[in-house]
Design a protein around this motif. Sequence first.
Motif, PDB file in Angstrom:
ATOM      1  N   VAL A  65      46.772   2.068 -42.651  1.00  0.00           N
ATOM      2  CA  VAL A  65      46.791   1.843 -42.047  1.00  0.00           C
ATOM      3  C   VAL A  65      48.615   0.859 -41.604  1.00  0.00           C
ATOM      4  O   VAL A  65      48.839   0.508 -42.554  1.00  0.00           O
ATOM      5  CB  VAL A  65      46.355   0.102 -42.849  1.00  0.00           C
ATOM      6  N   SER A  66      48.992   0.743 -40.643  1.00  0.00           N
ATOM      7  CA  SER A  66      50.495   0.693 -40.044  1.00  0.00           C
ATOM      8  C   SER A  66      50.052  -1.253 -40.287  1.00  0.00           C
ATOM      9  O   SER A  66      49.507  -0.901 -39.304  1.00  0.00           O
ATOM     10  CB  SER A  66      50.692   1.681 -38.972  1.00  0.00           C
ATOM     11  N   PHE A  67      51.496  -1.361 -40.791  1.00  0.00           N
ATOM     12  CA  PHE A  67      51.244  -2.938 -41.009  1.00  0.00           C
ATOM     13  C   PHE A  67      52.423  -2.931 -39.779  1.00  0.00           C
ATOM     14  O   PHE A  67      53.851  -3.767 -39.850  1.00  0.00           O
ATOM     15  CB  PHE A  67      51.364  -3.659 -42.198  1.00  0.00           C
ATOM     16  N   GLY A  68      53.346  -2.056 -39.221  1.00  0.00           N
ATOM     17  CA  GLY A  68      54.106  -2.044 -38.125  1.00  0.00           C
ATOM     18  C   GLY A  68      54.441  -1.623 -37.104  1.00  0.00           C
ATOM     19  O   GLY A  68      55.650  -1.239 -36.963  1.00  0.00           O
ATOM     20  N   GLN A  69      53.052  -1.523 -36.387  1.00  0.00           N
ATOM     21  CA  GLN A  69      53.449  -1.269 -34.679  1.00  0.00           C
ATOM     22  C   GLN A  69      54.074  -2.040 -34.409  1.00  0.00           C
ATOM     23  O   GLN A  69      54.763  -1.477 -33.085  1.00  0.00           O
ATOM     24  CB  GLN A  69      52.004  -0.691 -34.358  1.00  0.00           C
ATOM     25  N   GLY A  70      54.417  -2.953 -34.631  1.00  0.00           N
ATOM     26  CA  GLY A  70      55.397  -4.124 -34.080  1.00  0.00           C
ATOM     27  C   GLY A  70      56.566  -3.088 -33.526  1.00  0.00           C
ATOM     28  O   GLY A  70      57.706  -3.801 -32.343  1.00  0.00           O
ATOM     29  N   PHE A  99      55.414  -0.006 -46.167  1.00  0.00           N
ATOM     30  CA  PHE A  99      56.362   0.616 -45.497  1.00  0.00           C
ATOM     31  C   PHE A  99      56.695   0.838 -43.854  1.00  0.00           C
ATOM     32  O   PHE A  99      57.913   1.011 -43.707  1.00  0.00           O
ATOM     33  CB  PHE A  99      56.814   2.626 -46.474  1.00  0.00           C
ATOM     34  N   SER A 100      55.861   1.137 -42.953  1.00  0.00           N
ATOM     35  CA  SER A 100      55.985   0.674 -42.026  1.00  0.00           C
ATOM     36  C   SER A 100      56.109  -0.156 -41.257  1.00  0.00           C
ATOM     37  O   SER A 100      57.019  -0.932 -39.968  1.00  0.00           O
ATOM     38  CB  SER A 100      54.454   1.375 -41.252  1.00  0.00           C
ATOM     39  N   MET A 101      55.763  -1.592 -42.157  1.00  0.00           N
ATOM     40  CA  MET A 101      55.957  -2.753 -41.871  1.00  0.00           C
ATOM     41  C   MET A 101      57.797  -3.572 -42.210  1.00  0.00           C
ATOM     42  O   MET A 101      58.192  -3.757 -41.709  1.00  0.00           O
ATOM     43  CB  MET A 101      55.264  -3.637 -42.981  1.00  0.00           C
ATOM     44  N   ALA A 102      57.841  -2.385 -43.114  1.00  0.00           N
ATOM     45  CA  ALA A 102      59.692  -2.648 -43.573  1.00  0.00           C
ATOM     46  C   ALA A 102      60.339  -2.200 -42.219  1.00  0.00           C
ATOM     47  O   ALA A 102      61.355  -2.696 -41.888  1.00  0.00           O
ATOM     48  CB  ALA A 102      60.208  -2.000 -44.913  1.00  0.00           C
ATOM     49  N   PHE A 103      60.033  -1.502 -41.916  1.00  0.00           N
ATOM     50  CA  PHE A 103      60.868  -0.700 -40.932  1.00  0.00           C
ATOM     51  C   PHE A 103      60.746  -1.731 -39.496  1.00  0.00           C
ATOM     52  O   PHE A 103      61.449  -1.437 -38.374  1.00  0.00           O
ATOM     53  CB  PHE A 103      60.932   0.775 -40.072  1.00  0.00           C
ATOM     54  N   SER A 104      59.401  -2.167 -39.096  1.00  0.00           N
ATOM     55  CA  SER A 104      59.974  -2.662 -37.901  1.00  0.00           C
ATOM     56  C   SER A 104      60.475  -4.470 -38.410  1.00  0.00           C
ATOM     57  O   SER A 104      61.071  -4.842 -37.177  1.00  0.00           O
ATOM     58  CB  SER A 104      58.450  -3.717 -37.271  1.00  0.00           C
ATOM     59  N   PRO A 114      62.563 -10.669 -29.921  1.00  0.00           N
ATOM     60  CA  PRO A 114      62.964 -10.101 -30.985  1.00  0.00           C
ATOM     61  C   PRO A 114      61.350 -10.501 -32.212  1.00  0.00           C
ATOM     62  O   PRO A 114      60.988  -9.635 -32.841  1.00  0.00           O
ATOM     63  CB  PRO A 114      63.563 -10.245 -32.590  1.00  0.00           C
ATOM     64  N   GLU A 115      60.457 -11.103 -32.302  1.00  0.00           N
ATOM     65  CA  GLU A 115      58.914 -11.332 -33.048  1.00  0.00           C
ATOM     66  C   GLU A 115      58.378 -10.204 -32.221  1.00  0.00           C
ATOM     67  O   GLU A 115      57.434 -10.283 -32.923  1.00  0.00           O
ATOM     68  CB  GLU A 115      58.289 -13.314 -32.566  1.00  0.00           C
ATOM     69  N   MET A 116      58.654 -10.228 -31.530  1.00  0.00           N
ATOM     70  CA  MET A 116      57.558  -8.481 -31.470  1.00  0.00           C
ATOM     71  C   MET A 116      58.078  -7.651 -32.372  1.00  0.00           C
ATOM     72  O   MET A 116      56.635  -6.730 -32.372  1.00  0.00           O
ATOM     73  CB  MET A 116      58.006  -8.181 -29.950  1.00  0.00           C
ATOM     74  N   ALA A 117      58.548  -8.030 -32.902  1.00  0.00           N
ATOM     75  CA  ALA A 117      58.863  -6.784 -34.441  1.00  0.00           C
ATOM     76  C   ALA A 117      58.257  -7.074 -34.898  1.00  0.00           C
ATOM     77  O   ALA A 117      58.440  -6.731 -37.155  1.00  0.00           O
ATOM     78  CB  ALA A 117      60.168  -5.702 -34.288  1.00  0.00           C
ATOM     79  N   TYR A 118      58.543  -8.582 -35.460  1.00  0.00           N
ATOM     80  CA  TYR A 118      58.211  -9.661 -36.242  1.00  0.00           C
ATOM     81  C   TYR A 118      57.082  -9.087 -37.457  1.00  0.00           C
ATOM     82  O   TYR A 118      55.597  -8.109 -36.196  1.00  0.00           O
ATOM     83  CB  TYR A 118      58.051 -11.054 -36.301  1.00  0.00           C
ATOM     84  N   TRP A 119      56.695  -8.997 -38.544  1.00  0.00           N
ATOM     85  CA  TRP A 119      55.444  -8.873 -39.215  1.00  0.00           C
ATOM     86  C   TRP A 119      54.179  -9.382 -38.869  1.00  0.00           C
ATOM     87  O   TRP A 119      53.485  -8.045 -38.574  1.00  0.00           O
ATOM     88  CB  TRP A 119      55.508  -8.600 -40.472  1.00  0.00           C
ATOM     89  N   THR A 120      54.096 -10.642 -38.294  1.00  0.00           N
ATOM     90  CA  THR A 120      53.385 -11.034 -37.902  1.00  0.00           C
ATOM     91  C   THR A 120      51.947 -10.310 -36.892  1.00  0.00           C
ATOM     92  O   THR A 120      51.291 -10.415 -36.173  1.00  0.00           O
ATOM     93  CB  THR A 120      53.104 -12.013 -37.494  1.00  0.00           C
TER      94      THR A 120
END
Lengths: 298, 312, 260
Positions: free
Chosen positions: B52-57, B112-117, B232-238
């Motif tokens: 589950v990627s929490f960073g597709q943003g 980790f994927s969230m961190a990158f976003s 930038p909101e598009m890359a925010y974790w939400t």
Amino acid sequence: MKLVIAMLMDGVIYASWLFIIAAGLTLIYGVMRILNMAHGSFYAIGAYSGASLVGFYLAGGYPPWGAYLMLLGAAIVSGALVGILIERGLLRIMYGRDEVVMILVTYAILLILEDVIKLIWGVDAYFAYQPYTLLGRTKMAGISFANYDIALIFVAASICFLLWWGLNRTRQGKLLQAVIHDRDTAAFLGINVTKMFSITFVIGAVLGALAGSLTAPGISVMPGIGVEVIILAFAVVVIGGLGSVGGALMGALIVGLARSAAVHLYPEAELFVIYGVMGLVLAFRPQGLFAIATARKI
Amino acid sequence: MRNSTLLVLGAGVAVMAAGMVMPGWLTFLLTLALAKGLVVMGLLLLMKAGLVSFGQGLYYCLGAYCVGVAGDYLETQNALFLMLIAVVVCVALAAVIGLLLCRYRDIFFAMFSMAFSMILYGVLVKSSAFGSSDGFNVKPPLLFGWTPTGEPGPLMAYGLAVTAVTVVGIFVWNYLRSPMGYAGEAVRENEIRVEYLGSSVRRIIYIKYLLAAAMAGLGGGITALAAGHIDPEMAYWTTSGEFVFIALMGGTGHVAGPVIGAVLFELIRTYAFQISPYTWQMILGIALLAIILYLPKGVWSLVERFTKEKTS
Amino acid sequence: MSALLETRSLARNFGAVTAAADIDVSINAGEIVGVIGSNGAGKTTFINMVTGYLQPSSGDILFKGKSIVGKNPRQVMRAGICRSFQVAQLFPELTVLDNVLIAYGLMQHRVLPMFRPLATGNSIKQAENLLQEYGIESYLPEKVMTLPQGVRKLLDIALAMLREPEVLLLDEPTSGVAIDDKFDLMDTVMQAVRKSGAGVLFVEHDMEVIARYSTRLIAFYDGRVLADGPVAEVMDNEKVKELVTGHHLEIDYKREVAHA
Ligand SMILES: Nc1ncnc2c1ncn2[C@@H]1O[C@H](COP(=O)(O)OP(=O)(O)OP(=O)(O)O)[C@@H](O)[C@H]1O
Ligand SMILES: [Mg+2]
């Protein structure tokens, strides 16, 4: 020299703040294996209740020193209340699910709590600066620091000591460590794991709320503060190793110092540096600094 | 097989045609929903593999900024060219990050994927050249030299979204039936067995990650063109959280899941926001809990149950 | 003639635990070698090292005269050494058919295709044939999770045999299987193995199974090879009796029961 001192002091102050937030998060993960996204909401709830209670209190004309007690009381009451409600009402029926599913459950809780906060406190900002200014400022090597911030360092250190003492020097703490180490065996040995879960979650929630209420005097409390904080806390606990309180301390210091270096030397990199450090640590220690490696036997 | 491909193509054309008669707000809503559907289709590939990627943003945002920035600097408004740039840049970045990420599983992969976003978010918020946290406006697109003005503008983005969803949907449908597609489930179920069958788990995850990045970049690019504004909101974790939400809501059992989920999500959000602006998040949160509790395979499982009852 | 597979002073430790030390074992083509040893004797560790899942702390592994130390399980498998697992390693949430189809799919392609379907008329037929050979074709549509232990073990071994290995290492093929079914299972497996002419090493706790199928016996104790030779000889070895099979005890126990 001045710069170095400023950087160090800011870094340690920021680290103290981070540690108070991250300690609860990592404790809950260690015991329950739940990476609690709603921890950010606990922080926000603590900040709001702290700020509004201090507001009421001071408006009543009581002695200003009592405001600190108000902050503490607000955190304990609100954190415990929310913690118990969520643990009893919701998490209990979700136990045993996949860790990733639990992230989503707590994400849902975060969404719900964000709006609950808006319903209770509205969308306008709250200020409770009095406890912050009351302590005055100290000059150190020509730089002025708020005494409140310096006090935060001592609060963080006391929390760290209390946690260490609680986990290592009390019977309950040792039982808790057994649960952290191997939940199934602990249950098998007759430790009441469910009770441990409840206690841990409430302690974690109170720590989150405490972080919020202690921060409230220094900031304007408004919607969205919890959402920002949670990802910082994640970075801290991931660097330190999920579930390790000592790791959270290390993680907080690393992130705090790195950020303060960035703020003083190259402000553009402020946010970047936190996750940069996290990436760097994980590249070399995939499980964080203090996690126990587990190999799968076949 | 041929038949189902034709069916999907037919459906694509029908949806496209429907766009001609729909009210403007609905076209706009559907365009954004379909763009998100694309991102979630990529996420579906990862989730099938248990990741589950929490960073597709990250790629959603990057794709959008590629379109916006390339449009400005290269002074082109050619929609297809801009899409290509978005996809290529996203895949290139994923090729680097993926090397690191494919070593992680479970919550580590998620965090980790969230961190990158969040790194991208942090960079963009501080980049005054790109409008910092306000973002900037994107010029309306061109298609084969045709400048849609006034009404046709949003319609073109809509057409682009429908086409992309149709094409990518057909690809994913076939992909999920291929050895590479099944390899995802195999990785989720038992990595040791996969390795002992002679396949590299890391390589399988890596390829899926690249594909997911490409789809997210495409979705982001379309969003940029459709909305005409990016931030930038598009890359925010939400935002990434939303994608996971949509994937869960739609269900990972079928390609249609992400699309249905995305449309449903946008509808719920729009209506919830209109009805009670203070509690729309709460409504979403409750919906998410309800899905986890009562509909763990998503809305698509309802469709399946329904069609099964009809045939039996 | 040098052996097909040979280990030289193979050793492995986990921290302070020595899981394997000084292991010299060889397997020739067509040979069926039984392995016995009490729990924690290092049998699985040995198989893990040979197949590249664990790296040895020291020593060498030669396959057809060439060292394979440092290779990963994929490479070892491609070279021709396959294994089964003590706990069957399958895809539990998927059906037996899907398990086999995926196994074929992953094994046949170095670069996995993305556009061709995995399940075709041909590949399904192929899967059915394989399951038939192991007598478990009736479980085809069932989820692996729901299968009885024995079927899982057979499926696990069937997947190990897919590549027609030259050396097959079976880790407790009959563990978790009812006593009555052990021989059926072993018969099925051995039939498939003999057809391929592979050299086999199998770990087994049941002496009757060992006696029936192996041509040679190796006894492990505390990470070391205690005895290696013809079955009867090893079983008669005093040390083996004392430390591994515990036959002294068993006989005493039986006598006591008889007296009572
Ligand atoms: N991954 C590991 N980490 C730490 N210790 C291990 C690991 N794998 C095996 N060991 C230890 O090595 C020793 C040998 O284990 P091994 O699994 O090889 O025994 P075995 O002969 O297969 O026993 P069994 O009959 O129980 O399967 C044991 O003491 C075990 O605890
Ligand atoms: Mg073993």
